[in-house]
Each structure stands twice: as C-alpha cells, then as structure tokens.
Design a protein around this motif. Structure first.
Motif, mmCIF file in Angstrom:
data_model
loop_
_atom_site.group_PDB
_atom_site.id
_atom_site.type_symbol
_atom_site.label_atom_id
_atom_site.label_comp_id
_atom_site.label_asym_id
_atom_site.label_seq_id
_atom_site.Cartn_x
_atom_site.Cartn_y
_atom_site.Cartn_z
ATOM 1 N N ALA A 110 12.753 -2.744 2.484
ATOM 2 C CA ALA A 110 13.036 -1.336 2.575
ATOM 3 C C ALA A 110 13.584 -0.278 1.546
ATOM 4 N N GLY A 111 13.911 -1.121 0.348
ATOM 5 C CA GLY A 111 14.369 -0.222 -0.688
ATOM 6 C C GLY A 111 13.352 0.779 -1.404
ATOM 7 N N LYS A 112 13.695 1.294 -2.070
ATOM 8 C CA LYS A 112 13.044 2.100 -2.999
ATOM 9 C C LYS A 112 11.776 1.448 -3.776
ATOM 10 N N PRO A 113 10.471 1.990 -3.617
ATOM 11 C CA PRO A 113 9.658 0.996 -4.474
ATOM 12 C C PRO A 113 9.814 1.101 -6.100
ATOM 13 N N ASP A 114 9.374 0.193 -6.785
ATOM 14 C CA ASP A 114 9.538 -0.279 -8.081
ATOM 15 C C ASP A 114 8.387 0.574 -8.751
ATOM 16 N N PRO A 115 8.349 1.571 -9.523
ATOM 17 C CA PRO A 115 7.056 2.108 -10.029
ATOM 18 C C PRO A 115 6.431 1.226 -11.024
ATOM 19 N N SER A 116 7.108 0.173 -11.659
ATOM 20 C CA SER A 116 6.554 -0.602 -12.564
ATOM 21 C C SER A 116 5.457 -1.868 -11.864
ATOM 22 N N TYR A 128 -3.938 1.987 -2.480
ATOM 23 C CA TYR A 128 -3.238 0.869 -2.969
ATOM 24 C C TYR A 128 -2.243 0.257 -2.186
ATOM 25 N N PHE A 129 -2.023 -1.064 -2.146
ATOM 26 C CA PHE A 129 -1.121 -1.812 -1.217
ATOM 27 C C PHE A 129 -0.430 -2.692 -2.015
ATOM 28 N N TYR A 130 0.973 -2.536 -1.514
ATOM 29 C CA TYR A 130 2.138 -3.179 -1.931
ATOM 30 C C TYR A 130 2.655 -4.025 -0.962
ATOM 31 N N LEU A 131 2.520 -5.317 -0.906
ATOM 32 C CA LEU A 131 2.991 -6.217 0.265
ATOM 33 C C LEU A 131 4.433 -6.584 0.072
ATOM 34 N N ALA A 132 5.222 -6.820 1.099
ATOM 35 C CA ALA A 132 6.407 -7.470 0.922
ATOM 36 C C ALA A 132 7.369 -6.515 0.141
ATOM 37 N N THR A 133 7.404 -5.404 0.187
ATOM 38 C CA THR A 133 7.960 -4.353 -0.705
ATOM 39 C C THR A 133 9.812 -4.273 -0.416
ATOM 40 N N LYS A 184 3.036 -3.706 -9.943
ATOM 41 C CA LYS A 184 1.462 -3.670 -9.748
ATOM 42 C C LYS A 184 0.997 -3.854 -8.418
ATOM 43 N N PRO A 185 0.124 -3.197 -7.722
ATOM 44 C CA PRO A 185 -0.332 -3.094 -6.458
ATOM 45 C C PRO A 185 -0.772 -4.853 -6.151
ATOM 46 N N ASP A 186 -0.689 -5.152 -5.017
ATOM 47 C CA ASP A 186 -1.415 -6.431 -4.574
ATOM 48 C C ASP A 186 -2.769 -6.220 -4.073
ATOM 49 N N PHE A 187 -3.085 -4.993 -4.023
ATOM 50 C CA PHE A 187 -4.644 -4.792 -3.533
ATOM 51 C C PHE A 187 -4.995 -3.283 -4.006
ATOM 52 N N VAL A 188 -6.155 -2.779 -4.700
ATOM 53 C CA VAL A 188 -6.596 -2.026 -5.144
ATOM 54 C C VAL A 188 -8.070 -1.648 -4.566
ATOM 55 N N ARG A 189 -8.379 -0.478 -3.691
ATOM 56 C CA ARG A 189 -9.729 -0.164 -3.577
ATOM 57 C C ARG A 189 -9.986 1.190 -3.975
ATOM 58 N N LYS A 190 -10.626 1.063 -5.214
ATOM 59 C CA LYS A 190 -11.061 2.369 -5.929
ATOM 60 C C LYS A 190 -12.001 2.949 -5.162
ATOM 61 N N ALA A 191 -11.958 4.506 -5.208
ATOM 62 C CA ALA A 191 -13.382 5.532 -4.661
ATOM 63 C C ALA A 191 -13.515 4.741 -3.494
ATOM 64 N N LEU A 192 -12.458 4.911 -2.418
ATOM 65 C CA LEU A 192 -12.549 4.589 -0.983
ATOM 66 C C LEU A 192 -13.391 5.680 -0.395
#
Length: 154
Positions: A24-30, A17-22, A32-40
């Motif tokens: 420096a703070g704590k990530p928000d668990p709610s 999972y990639f999250y862009l421009a997050t 959605k990722p910007d990109f997902v690669r399932k079964a890498l």
C-alpha cells in the motif's frame, strides 16, 4: 496490492506496466516492472479500472465522440502466473458523409468473455445476439487489436 501503469505520449502508442505485490506504500521508482506490454494500443487510453476477481479494464478510444469513433475495453486477468486477455468489448459509431449530402451511419458493438467462451454482437439498433464460436483466453503478450474476432469489426 498490485499496480498497473500506462505510459502514453500524446498521439503515441500506449505501454502497459504491471508491478505485483507492491503493498500500500508509495511505489519505488527504481523497481522494475514484473510485466511490460509495449505498444498495447495507439488509441487514447481513457481509463484503467480495477474490476472484481483481480481483473483490470483498460478503456481506449479512437475519435472519442467525433463523427468516426470507437471505444474498446480490454479486460486483463492474472491467472496461473500469466497475464491474459479475459474479455474484450468494442462499440462504434461511424458516420460517413456521402457525395449527395446524406450521412451513412454504422453503429454496433461486440462483447467477448474469453473466460467463459461466450460472446455477443449487435449491428445498428438491434439487441446483442449470441455469437457462435469458441473464445479462449489470449496471453496478453500475444494480444493485438488487429487480431480481434471479426464480429468486432464493421
């Protein structure tokens, strides 16, 4: 700041999972990722390492030091708003016990830079030699270890 997360159950497939421009703070668990690669990969993920120029190296292993083991490193880059495979390397050490009690060992490695189009490969204890061919970046969504170049198989 961007973030990459790998989710993998013990012995299961790894999802990336990639999250862009997050920031420096704590990530928000709610979020959605910007990109997902399932079964890498189904191999065990050992490491995620940020590299220069915004790339991420994902190292996985099969066997992890056992008599039959491989280690793969996939380098992911973000260019022109797309996640691409910018590099791939693999090394292997495969020992097969023969019926006469001897052991047949196959070792080697390959290293492909899809950004420059260059690659090297070695077998046994020889130094890596340049490989002829043209290697172009692969969209991460299309990447499959089964589709890796033949120079990386043994």
């Amino acid at each position: 700041m961007d973030r990459a997360v790998v989710m993998q159950d013990d012995g299961g497939l790894a999802d990336l999972y990639f999250y862009l421009a997050t920031g420096a703070g704590k990530p928000d668990p709610s979020r959605k990722p910007d990109f997902v690669r399932k079964a890498l990969t189904e191999d065990r993920i050992l490491d995620l390492e940020a590299k220069g120029k915004g790339s991420l190296a994902i190292t996985s292993c099969f066997g992890c030091g056992a008599s039959k083991s491989t280690e793969d490193t996939l380098t992911v880059v973000y260019r022109n708003s797309k996640f691409l495979v910018g590099g791939y390397s693999r090394n292997w050490d495969w020992n097969i016990q023969k019926s006469d009690g001897t052991v047949e060992t196959t070792i080697g490695d390959c290293d492909i830079n899809y950004l420059t189009g260059k690659a090297t490969a070695s077998r046994d204890l020889e130094d890596g030699r340049p490989v002829k061919g043209r290697f172009k970046p692969v969209p991460l969504k299309d990447w499959s270890y089964e589709k890796r170049p033949k120079i990386c198989s043994f």
